[in-house]
Design a protein around this motif. Structure first.
Motif, PDB file in Angstrom:
ATOM      1  N   THR A 173       0.833  -1.184  -0.137  1.00 15.24           N
ATOM      2  CA  THR A 173      -0.043  -0.063   0.013  1.00 15.24           C
ATOM      3  C   THR A 173       0.797   1.109   0.178  1.00 15.24           C
ATOM      4  OG1 THR A 173      -1.577  -1.228   1.180  1.00 15.24           O
ATOM      5  CG2 THR A 173      -1.824   1.270   1.197  1.00 15.24           C
ATOM      6  N   GLU A 174       1.977   1.353   0.951  1.00 10.52           N
ATOM      7  CA  GLU A 174       2.980   2.441   0.809  1.00 10.52           C
ATOM      8  C   GLU A 174       3.675   2.746  -0.415  1.00 10.52           C
ATOM      9  OE1 GLU A 174       4.363   5.497   3.040  1.00 10.52           O
ATOM     10  OE2 GLU A 174       3.214   3.848   4.145  1.00 10.52           O
ATOM     11  N   ASP A 175       3.896   1.683  -1.109  1.00 12.27           N
ATOM     12  CA  ASP A 175       4.592   1.600  -2.473  1.00 12.27           C
ATOM     13  C   ASP A 175       3.510   2.315  -3.541  1.00 12.27           C
ATOM     14  OD1 ASP A 175       6.707   0.627  -1.358  1.00 12.27           O
ATOM     15  OD2 ASP A 175       6.771  -1.291  -2.586  1.00 12.27           O
ATOM     16  N   ILE A 176       2.457   1.957  -3.339  1.00 11.60           N
ATOM     17  CA  ILE A 176       1.284   2.483  -4.430  1.00 11.60           C
ATOM     18  C   ILE A 176       0.888   3.986  -4.165  1.00 11.60           C
ATOM     19  CG2 ILE A 176      -1.040   2.294  -5.012  1.00 11.60           C
ATOM     20  CD1 ILE A 176      -1.036  -0.606  -4.264  1.00 11.60           C
ATOM     21  N   LYS A 177       0.976   4.403  -2.881  1.00  8.78           N
ATOM     22  CA  LYS A 177       0.697   5.680  -2.279  1.00  8.78           C
ATOM     23  C   LYS A 177       2.179   6.679  -2.922  1.00  8.78           C
ATOM     24  CE  LYS A 177       1.745   7.656   1.887  1.00  8.78           C
ATOM     25  NZ  LYS A 177       1.751   7.642   3.246  1.00  8.78           N
ATOM     26  N   GLU A 178       3.357   6.004  -2.734  1.00  8.71           N
ATOM     27  CA  GLU A 178       4.267   6.824  -3.036  1.00  8.71           C
ATOM     28  C   GLU A 178       4.235   6.875  -4.778  1.00  8.71           C
ATOM     29  OE1 GLU A 178       6.296   8.450  -1.081  1.00  8.71           O
ATOM     30  OE2 GLU A 178       5.436   7.588   0.559  1.00  8.71           O
ATOM     31  N   GLY A 179       4.228   5.602  -5.306  1.00  6.77           N
ATOM     32  CA  GLY A 179       4.361   5.586  -6.817  1.00  6.77           C
ATOM     33  C   GLY A 179       3.287   6.236  -7.464  1.00  6.77           C
ATOM     34  N   CYS A 180       1.914   6.121  -6.906  1.00  2.00           N
ATOM     35  CA  CYS A 180       0.990   7.028  -7.667  1.00  2.00           C
ATOM     36  C   CYS A 180       0.630   8.547  -7.144  1.00  2.00           C
ATOM     37  CB  CYS A 180      -0.038   6.144  -7.740  1.00  2.00           C
ATOM     38  SG  CYS A 180      -0.047   4.652  -8.215  1.00  2.00           S
ATOM     39  N   SER A 181       1.258   8.854  -6.107  1.00  2.00           N
ATOM     40  CA  SER A 181       0.900  10.207  -5.376  1.00  2.00           C
ATOM     41  C   SER A 181      -0.130  10.251  -5.039  1.00  2.00           C
ATOM     42  CB  SER A 181       1.606  11.372  -6.335  1.00  2.00           C
ATOM     43  OG  SER A 181       2.941  11.331  -6.739  1.00  2.00           O
ATOM     44  N   ILE A 182      -0.820   9.448  -4.236  1.00  2.00           N
ATOM     45  CA  ILE A 182      -2.197   9.489  -3.751  1.00  2.00           C
ATOM     46  C   ILE A 182      -2.230   9.128  -2.164  1.00  2.00           C
ATOM     47  CG2 ILE A 182      -3.451   8.669  -5.793  1.00  2.00           C
ATOM     48  CD1 ILE A 182      -3.383   5.824  -5.180  1.00  2.00           C
ATOM     49  N   ILE A 183      -3.510   9.571  -1.616  1.00  2.72           N
ATOM     50  CA  ILE A 183      -3.365   9.114  -0.240  1.00  2.72           C
ATOM     51  C   ILE A 183      -3.575   7.621   0.181  1.00  2.72           C
ATOM     52  CG2 ILE A 183      -4.231  11.503   0.527  1.00  2.72           C
ATOM     53  CD1 ILE A 183      -7.046  10.200   0.829  1.00  2.72           C
ATOM     54  N   GLU A 184      -3.070   7.255   1.663  1.00  3.58           N
ATOM     55  CA  GLU A 184      -2.917   5.998   1.783  1.00  3.58           C
ATOM     56  C   GLU A 184      -4.311   5.306   1.639  1.00  3.58           C
ATOM     57  OE1 GLU A 184      -1.887   3.284   5.786  1.00  3.58           O
ATOM     58  OE2 GLU A 184      -1.179   5.249   5.546  1.00  3.58           O
ATOM     59  N   LYS A 185      -5.652   5.994   2.156  1.00  2.00           N
ATOM     60  CA  LYS A 185      -6.871   5.260   1.862  1.00  2.00           C
ATOM     61  C   LYS A 185      -7.053   4.887   0.518  1.00  2.00           C
ATOM     62  CE  LYS A 185     -11.465   5.921   3.716  1.00  2.00           C
ATOM     63  NZ  LYS A 185     -12.406   6.956   4.273  1.00  2.00           N
ATOM     64  N   GLN A 186      -6.869   5.683  -0.316  1.00  2.00           N
ATOM     65  CA  GLN A 186      -7.214   5.494  -1.663  1.00  2.00           C
ATOM     66  C   GLN A 186      -6.300   4.264  -2.424  1.00  2.00           C
ATOM     67  OE1 GLN A 186      -6.200   9.408  -3.352  1.00  2.00           O
ATOM     68  NE2 GLN A 186      -8.427  10.062  -3.496  1.00  2.00           N
ATOM     69  N   ALA A 187      -4.875   4.421  -2.034  1.00  2.00           N
ATOM     70  CA  ALA A 187      -4.031   3.270  -2.345  1.00  2.00           C
ATOM     71  C   ALA A 187      -4.524   1.922  -1.688  1.00  2.00           C
ATOM     72  CB  ALA A 187      -2.512   3.527  -1.515  1.00  2.00           C
ATOM     73  N   GLU A 188      -5.172   1.710  -0.731  1.00  2.00           N
ATOM     74  CA  GLU A 188      -5.529   0.579  -0.169  1.00  2.00           C
ATOM     75  C   GLU A 188      -6.588  -0.135  -1.063  1.00  2.00           C
ATOM     76  OE1 GLU A 188      -5.681  -2.807   2.356  1.00  2.00           O
ATOM     77  OE2 GLU A 188      -3.974  -1.126   2.221  1.00  2.00           O
ATOM     78  N   LEU A 189      -7.638   0.952  -1.322  1.00  2.00           N
ATOM     79  CA  LEU A 189      -8.886   0.662  -2.161  1.00  2.00           C
ATOM     80  C   LEU A 189      -8.407   0.357  -3.416  1.00  2.00           C
ATOM     81  CD1 LEU A 189     -11.344   3.563  -1.244  1.00  2.00           C
ATOM     82  CD2 LEU A 189     -11.985   1.142  -1.017  1.00  2.00           C
ATOM     83  N   LEU A 190      -7.437   0.731  -4.264  1.00  2.00           N
ATOM     84  CA  LEU A 190      -6.824   0.405  -5.602  1.00  2.00           C
ATOM     85  C   LEU A 190      -6.410  -0.933  -5.554  1.00  2.00           C
ATOM     86  CD1 LEU A 190      -4.847   3.375  -7.085  1.00  2.00           C
ATOM     87  CD2 LEU A 190      -6.749   2.155  -8.156  1.00  2.00           C
ATOM     88  N   LYS A 191      -5.569  -1.121  -4.299  1.00  2.00           N
ATOM     89  CA  LYS A 191      -4.843  -2.471  -4.255  1.00  2.00           C
ATOM     90  C   LYS A 191      -5.964  -3.793  -4.114  1.00  2.00           C
ATOM     91  CE  LYS A 191      -3.288  -3.975  -0.180  1.00  2.00           C
ATOM     92  NZ  LYS A 191      -2.671  -4.272   1.077  1.00  2.00           N
ATOM     93  N   MET A 192      -7.173  -3.378  -3.296  1.00  3.55           N
ATOM     94  CA  MET A 192      -7.902  -4.357  -3.255  1.00  3.55           C
ATOM     95  C   MET A 192      -8.905  -4.550  -4.428  1.00  3.55           C
ATOM     96  SD  MET A 192      -8.738  -3.623   0.750  1.00  3.55           S
ATOM     97  CE  MET A 192     -10.200  -4.633   1.036  1.00  3.55           C
ATOM     98  N   ARG A 193      -9.089  -3.409  -5.091  1.00  2.00           N
ATOM     99  CA  ARG A 193     -10.068  -3.682  -6.123  1.00  2.00           C
ATOM    100  C   ARG A 193      -9.602  -3.809  -7.576  1.00  2.00           C
ATOM    101  NH1 ARG A 193     -14.748   1.167  -4.984  1.00  2.00           N
ATOM    102  NH2 ARG A 193     -15.398   0.735  -3.158  1.00  2.00           N
ATOM    103  N   PHE A 194      -8.665  -3.221  -7.666  1.00  2.00           N
ATOM    104  CA  PHE A 194      -7.793  -3.355  -8.851  1.00  2.00           C
ATOM    105  C   PHE A 194      -6.714  -3.882  -9.210  1.00  2.00           C
ATOM    106  CE2 PHE A 194     -10.934   0.311  -9.130  1.00  2.00           C
ATOM    107  CZ  PHE A 194     -11.511  -0.012 -10.090  1.00  2.00           C
TER     108      PHE A 194
END
Length: 456
Positions: free
Chosen positions: A239-260
């Motif tokens: 989740t932390e990597d997605i947050k940094e790599g996509c420049s989004i907040i943690e909540k959005q990163a977690e949702l992205l990981k789980m859904r897509f």
């Protein structure tokens, strides 16, 4: 009915805390009476780093479980994980003064106590001493030495070690949450109870529990625990990597990981894009699903390679130690799309996702058969084996009078709960391994309770 075993497991994870109340039904399956879940605050990589927040999270999960079940929780079996956990293999022996006498429990205890005198690193303590095989006068591969004759009793042990301060902090959180600690279990062992079959343990299997803060590994062969390890990475790092790599907040990163999210980048086409709402007054962000899966893939590969290195340390490449049943993935991270295929690709071993549903009674909530509840189900099973009455029906508590004697009654009920396993021990034929686990854990829990009492 009064002596019915009601068990409670408390899984204190990095992302969530789960309190689960259960009992065995007439078919020997686990009937879940209530579940409470709260966001885990104050725990980092399986270790408590904020006592106050952890206590609040525990209380929230307990209250939810009590409301869900109409039971009042008295004590809990807690799972231990965290980056401070390590394991060692150790062999030891004793020479018996009289080889003409049969080997008894006292001899096994003497051997166990000798293992406890092992020199540990500063601040470390032995948590589990798990016997593997015994040798009597050079005769190897003995699983049950009690009742046999011999002068030299030797055994190989799997010793699990952890930081004493971390374990005591965990105990303090449970006690301050208004609960008693009835048992401690290494989390990968609890997960193994919930998702592995005896056949898999005999054939040789590695269980990988991918949690929020840590990835736990336990290896079984010939029905015996052979190796355990805790890797200090889990779903949170992805989740932390997605947050940094996509420049989004943690909540959005977690949702992205789980859904897509997917662990296999080749799955997504270049033109697949998901739109993320922008922060206050900002434009929405468009994120390529191919890039998302590349970020996830890189981190999952790192986690799996570290776990595979541990499997190699155990000696999986030796034909005698080969893990025929391969790998079982469980924990929240096992729900990531295509992770099974990636693990098979990296390790070359057969892999399946482990669900705890085979132990659950029919009609259980479908959500409970998710891999993320494997540890909690295993802890409840562990508590049932201890024959504890960890929770009391609220209706029964209301009937109890007079009010003044409540403290005495509760104390007495704890005494009964403590003494019950001893009564049952004499009735049920237990293996040496089970007896060792029980006697050692009784001593260890007493030691923690004594420490917490003195600290007040």
């Amino acid at each position: 009915m009064n002596k019915e075993t009601i068990a409670v497991g408390l899984d204190i994870g990095t992302t969530k805390i789960v309190a689960m109340i259960g009992r065995k039904n007439e078919y020997g399956k686990l009937e879940i009476l209530g579940v409470g879940k709260s966001k885990s605050l104050g725990v980092h990589r399986g270790v408590v780093n904020n006592i106050t927040q952890t206590i609040q999270s525990i209380q929230q999960a307990i209250i939810e479980a009590e409301n869900d079940s109409d039971y009042k929780i008295n004590d809990v079996v807690v799972g231990i994980a965290g980056q401070h956990i390590r394991s060692i293999q150790h062999s030891d022996y004793i020479s018996r003064p009289n080889a003409e006498e049969v080997i008894g429990e006292a001899d096994i205890d003497m051997l166990i106590n000798q293992v406890h005198k092992l020199a540990m690193l500063p601040g470390e303590e032995i948590i589990h001493v798990l016997p593997q095989e015994f040798k009597i006068d050079g005769q190897a591969e003995i699983k049950e030495p009690i009742g046999m004759y011999g002068g030299r009793l030797e055994a190989s042990f799997h010793v699990v070690v952890g930081q004493a301060a971390s374990i005591r902090n965990l105990g303090r959180c449970v006690k301050s949450g208004g609960l008693e600690l009835s048992g401690l279990t290494l989390e990968p062992l609890a997960s193994a109870d919930a998702v592995l079959s005896q056949e898999e343990k005999e054939a040789g299997v590695a269980i990988i529990d991918i949690g929020g803060g840590t990835t736990d590994l336990a290896i079984f062969k010939d029905g015996i625990i052979r190796h355990t390890a805790v890797i200090p990475f889990g779903g949170n790092v992805i989740t932390e990597d997605i947050k940094e790599g996509c420049s989004i907040i943690e909540k959005q990163a977690e949702l992205l990981k789980m859904r897509f999210g997917s662990a296999w980048p080749g799955e997504n086409k270049d033109n697949e894009i998901v739109s993320i709402p922008g922060l206050r007054g900002r434009e929405p962000k468009e994120i390529s699903l191919k890039n998302l899966s590349k970020i996830i893939h890189a981190r999952v590969v790192e986690i799996i390679e570290q776990v595979y290195a541990e499997i190699k340390i155990y000696g999986h490449e030796d034909p005698k130690r080969k893990l025929i049943a391969g790998i079982v993935l469980t924990g929240g991270g096992a729900q990531l799309k295509h992770i099974k295929q990636l693990v098979e690709y990296i390790t070359g071993m057969d892999t399946r996702i482990g669900f705890p549903n085979e132990h659950l009674a029919g009609g259980s909530d479908e959500e409970l058969s998710s891999p993320m509840y494997a540890t909690a189900v295993g802890l409840v099973m562990n508590s049932i084996r201890n024959n504890t009455r960890s929770a009391t029906p609220i209706v029964e508590l209301k009937k109890e009078v007079p009010v003044q004697n409540t403290d005495i009654e509760i104390e007495d009920s704890f005494k009964e709960a403590d003494s019950e396993p001893e009564v049952n021990e004499s009735k049920n034929a237990e293996t040496t391994e089970e007896k060792i686990k029980k006697s050692f854990f009784d001593k260890y829990i007493e030691k923690i309770k004594e420490f917490l009492d003195n600290a007040e």
